[in-house]
Every structure is written in structure tokens, then in C-alpha cells.
Design an enzyme around this catalytic site. Structure first.
Site, short mmCIF file in Angstrom:
data_model
loop_
_atom_site.label_atom_id
_atom_site.label_comp_id
_atom_site.label_asym_id
_atom_site.label_seq_id
_atom_site.Cartn_x
_atom_site.Cartn_y
_atom_site.Cartn_z
N GLY A 1 -12.44 -0.91 -40.28
CA GLY A 1 -10.81 -1.26 -40.73
C GLY A 1 -10.70 -0.86 -42.26
N GLU B 1 -9.61 2.70 -42.30
CA GLU B 1 -8.39 2.47 -41.86
C GLU B 1 -7.36 2.41 -42.87
OE1 GLU B 1 -8.76 -0.41 -38.44
OE2 GLU B 1 -8.07 1.09 -37.19
N GLU C 1 -17.08 0.48 -34.84
CA GLU C 1 -16.47 -0.34 -33.81
C GLU C 1 -17.28 -0.27 -32.33
OE1 GLU C 1 -14.94 1.24 -36.19
OE2 GLU C 1 -12.79 0.21 -36.64
C1 1HE Z 1 -18.81 -9.68 -43.32
C2 1HE Z 1 -18.43 -8.14 -43.00
C3 1HE Z 1 -17.46 -8.39 -41.95
C4 1HE Z 1 -20.14 -8.15 -44.37
N1 1HE Z 1 -16.90 -9.41 -41.81
N2 1HE Z 1 -18.15 -10.72 -43.08
N3 1HE Z 1 -17.28 -3.79 -39.78
C5 1HE Z 1 -18.72 -3.62 -39.55
O1 1HE Z 1 -19.11 -3.47 -38.59
C6 1HE Z 1 -19.36 -3.61 -41.02
C7 1HE Z 1 -20.18 -4.85 -41.00
N4 1HE Z 1 -20.98 -5.02 -42.39
C8 1HE Z 1 -21.94 -4.35 -42.86
O2 1HE Z 1 -22.39 -3.20 -41.93
C9 1HE Z 1 -22.52 -4.34 -44.14
O3 1HE Z 1 -22.21 -5.94 -44.30
C10 1HE Z 1 -22.17 -3.50 -44.93
C11 1HE Z 1 -22.90 -2.17 -44.97
C12 1HE Z 1 -20.83 -3.53 -45.30
C13 1HE Z 1 -22.69 -4.20 -46.58
O4 1HE Z 1 -24.03 -4.55 -46.42
P1 1HE Z 1 -24.90 -5.73 -47.29
O5 1HE Z 1 -26.45 -5.98 -46.81
O6 1HE Z 1 -24.50 -5.20 -48.70
O7 1HE Z 1 -24.36 -7.11 -46.98
P2 1HE Z 1 -24.57 -8.00 -45.68
O8 1HE Z 1 -25.75 -9.00 -45.98
O9 1HE Z 1 -24.71 -7.47 -44.47
O10 1HE Z 1 -23.20 -9.06 -45.90
C14 1HE Z 1 -22.98 -9.63 -47.13
C15 1HE Z 1 -21.83 -10.77 -46.63
O11 1HE Z 1 -20.86 -10.38 -46.21
C16 1HE Z 1 -22.56 -11.66 -45.34
O12 1HE Z 1 -22.03 -12.97 -45.62
P3 1HE Z 1 -22.83 -14.29 -45.95
O13 1HE Z 1 -21.81 -15.26 -45.89
O14 1HE Z 1 -23.80 -14.46 -44.82
O15 1HE Z 1 -23.31 -13.79 -47.36
C17 1HE Z 1 -21.79 -10.99 -44.17
O16 1HE Z 1 -21.41 -11.76 -43.13
C18 1HE Z 1 -20.52 -10.70 -44.87
N5 1HE Z 1 -19.82 -9.46 -44.04
N6 1HE Z 1 -19.41 -7.54 -43.41
C19 1HE Z 1 -17.02 -10.67 -42.00
N7 1HE Z 1 -17.24 -6.91 -41.46
C20 1HE Z 1 -8.35 -4.05 -36.79
S1 1HE Z 1 -9.79 -3.55 -35.88
C21 1HE Z 1 -10.77 -3.04 -37.26
C22 1HE Z 1 -12.30 -3.01 -36.45
C23 1HE Z 1 -13.36 -3.04 -37.53
O17 1HE Z 1 -13.11 -2.91 -38.55
S2 1HE Z 1 -14.90 -2.94 -36.64
C24 1HE Z 1 -15.83 -2.66 -38.03
C25 1HE Z 1 -16.49 -4.03 -38.59
#
Ligand code: 1HE
Length: 268
Positions: A119, A122, A142
Site C-alpha cells: 500500500g 499504492e 501482497e
Molecule cells: C508494521 C508494518 C506493517 C512494519 N503493518 N506494522 N506490507 C508489508 O508486507 C511490509 C511489512 N514490513 C516490512 O517488511 C518491514 O517492516 C520493513 C521492510 C518495512 C521495515 O523493516 P524493519 O526491519 O526496519 O522494521 P520491522 O522490525 O519489520 O518493523 C518495525 C515495527 O514496525 C514493528 O512493530 P513493533 O511494534 O514490533 O516494533 C512492525 O510490526 C511494524 N511494522 N511494517 C503493521 N505493514 C489495501 S491492501 C494493501 C495491501 C498491502 O499493503 S500488503 C503489504 C504489507
């Protein structure tokens, strides 16, 4: 018809109105990598509903921290355990926000760093100009998460990179970065330094245009893409009839006629 934007109402977005009419709107949940939860989407809807009537000349859309945006808030989505109808309505709010951006008539320049994924891509693709730096990378994870795009990627990301690349990104999680990403059209600018600095420069330049010209550029082009060529040509003539006769343009035309206006040069 001018409206006020009360920036104290926003918490997930940090909003900074600058003197030259450029507003910096920053996704401000860096500890969550600026993941898009419901509240953030509602703030985007509110800001971009008001911006066209609030004298905003251009917007720089940025993300706080090392990453622009991690896409859908997966934790919220997991915790809410939504029904199909619930998530359809979530997606419709995303569309409300992103359509307000793309069709709203206010130039939006996205300053991208780190992850621009799901997103987040997007959202970025709803801006009119994207600037990336050496840390920026793009992906649609996704497929790996058991999800599908719901915020317009099938339309806007496909427009940027084409159907085949879009499907590959979704099937394999392929990551694009660096010059290749820029060459594909995911960003119009790639910089060595700060994407924010470049985005500010571009926003200030766009903000010097007459608002009605920018309104047409940042709404009519997108609307015309949705029309037949015949209807688009007609609509273009109507828009040009309004824009190209605006009284505010007379001084600019006079400056060209009296040779005081800058000429278009290869290095301009
Ligand atoms: C999140 C999210 C999230 C991080 N929702 N909380 N998107 C994804 O599949 C991407 C998911 N995120 C990642 O792959 C990584 O977090 C990153 C590459 C973006 C960053 O990595 P990093 O090592 O710097 O951070 P991290 O340790 O993975 O995350 C740090 C915190 O951010 C952690 O929270 P905490 O409370 O445990 O510290 C994570 O949970 C949080 N966090 N990304 C919620 N996406 C309308 S449909 C659209 C469909 C989509 O967008 S699907 C793609 C989703």
C-alpha cells in the site's frame, strides 16, 4: 470558497505549511514504518479533501524515519479479523484518499526513501511526481502475505510499469531499486542525496505556476486517461478554453511578448 485546514486535528500526519504555499505532509508513525492504519487513511482523506480549496499550491508527501511506507497496517488487519464487506469498505476509504490526491488538482510530489511497499507503493503512485534516493526500493509483497492489492495498484502501478511487470512483482515479490526502478517509471527522479530536498525544489517550482494551470495538469490529465480519445480531445479543448484564457495568465503572456520572460533553454 476558501477553507481552513486545522493542522492540530492531525496526529498520524505531521503537516507543515510553508510561506510559499508548499505544504509538507509527513506520514508520522516511524516506529510502525508508517504503515497505513484506518486513522492515517482518514487523515489523508481529510487533508486532500480540503487542500484544493485551502490555497495549497503544492504538497510534498514524505515519510518519517528510514522508510516511506510499509503499506497496509498488517497488525491492525490481523487484530480486526475483518469480514469481506468490512475490508471492502476499508479499500473504498483508501480509494477515497488516493483519488482525492490524483484528481484533486493540487500537485503532489512524493519524497521516497527506504521501503515503498504494498500500500505504500499504492500511495506513492497516487502522487504526481515521485523522487527516489539511493535507499528507496519498491515491492508488492501482497502475494507472500496471502493478500491482494486493494489501494489501486492494479490501476496505478500497472500504469507505471506495465501489466507484465506488475504481475511479476505480485507473484514473486520482486524488488526494484536504483536506476532500474527509475528507468521503469516507478520514480521520475533519482537523486544521490536527499529525496526530500529534491521534492521540495520541485514543489516550489510547480507552486510558481498559476493554480488553475496546476489544477488542470493534476486533474484533467488523469480524467482524460479514463476517456475515449474522442471524448478526451473534446474535454481537453474545454479545459484549455478555461485555463488558457484566465486573466491571471495575461501578465505572463505579455512578458513573453515584450521579451522579458525567460525563454525555454536546454539547461532550464
Ligand atoms: C508494521 C508494518 C506493517 C512494519 N503493518 N506494522 N506490507 C508489508 O508486507 C511490509 C511489512 N514490513 C516490512 O517488511 C518491514 O517492516 C520493513 C521492510 C518495512 C521495515 O523493516 P524493519 O526491519 O526496519 O522494521 P520491522 O522490525 O519489520 O518493523 C518495525 C515495527 O514496525 C514493528 O512493530 P513493533 O511494534 O514490533 O516494533 C512492525 O510490526 C511494524 N511494522 N511494517 C503493521 N505493514 C489495501 S491492501 C494493501 C495491501 C498491502 O499493503 S500488503 C503489504 C504489507
Amino acid at each position: 470558497m476558501t477553507v481552513e485546514i486545522d493542522i492540530s486535528r492531525f496526529t498520524n500526519l505531521a503537516i507543515d505549511a510553508q510561506e510559499d504555499g508548499v505544504w509538507v505532509v509527513t506520514l508520522n508513525r516511524p516506529t510502525k514504518r508508517n504503515a497505513l492504519d484506518i486513522d492515517t487513511i482518514e487523515e489523508l482523506v481529510e487533508f486532500f479533501s480540503l487542500a484544493p480549496r485551502a490555497g495549497v499550491r503544492a504538497v510534498v508527501l514524505a515519510g518519517a524515519g528510514d522508510h516511506f511506507c510499509a503499506g497496509l497496517d498488517l497488525i491492525e488487519h490481523h487484530d480486526e479479523d475483518r469480514s469481506p464487506a468490512d475490508f471492502m469498505h476499508v479499500c473504498l476509504r483508501w480509494h477515497e484518499a488516493f483519488n482525492k490526491m490524483e484528481y484533486g488538482g493540487v500537485p503532489i510530489i512524493a519524497a521516497l526513501q527506504g521501503a515503498v511497499v504494498g500500500g505504500g507503493l499504492e500511495l506513492a503512485s497516487s502522487a504526481h511526481i515521485r523522487v527516489m534516493d539511493q535507499t528507496t526500493y519498491f515491492a508488492l509483497p501482497e502475494g507472500q502475505r496471502g493478500l491482494f492489492t486493494g489501494g489501486g495498484a492494479t490501476i496505478r502501478v500497472t500504469d507505471l510499469v506495465g501489466k507484465s511487470r506488475m504481475i511479476d512483482m505480485m507473484l514473486t515479490g520482486r524488488v526494484y531499486k536504483g536506476q532500474e526502478a527509475s528507468d521503469l517509471g516507478l520514480a521520475q527522479y533519482i537523486v544521490e542525496g536527499s529525496s526530500l530536498d529534491k521534492a521540495m525544489e520541485l514543489a516550489r517550482r510547480a507552486a510558481e505556476n498559476l493554480p488553475l494551470s496546476n489544477f488542470a495538469i493534476c486533474s484533467a490529465v488523469s480524467h482524460m486517461q479514463n476517456m475515449s480519445a474522442l471524448d478526451a480531445a473534446y474535454a481537453e479543448a474545454v479545459v484549455a478554453g478555461v485555463v488558457n484564457t484566465q486573466p491571471d495568465a495575461r501578465a505572463r503572456l505579455a512578458a513573453f511578448a515584450d521579451k522579458s520572460a525567460a525563454r525555454v533553454r536546454p539547461d532550464s
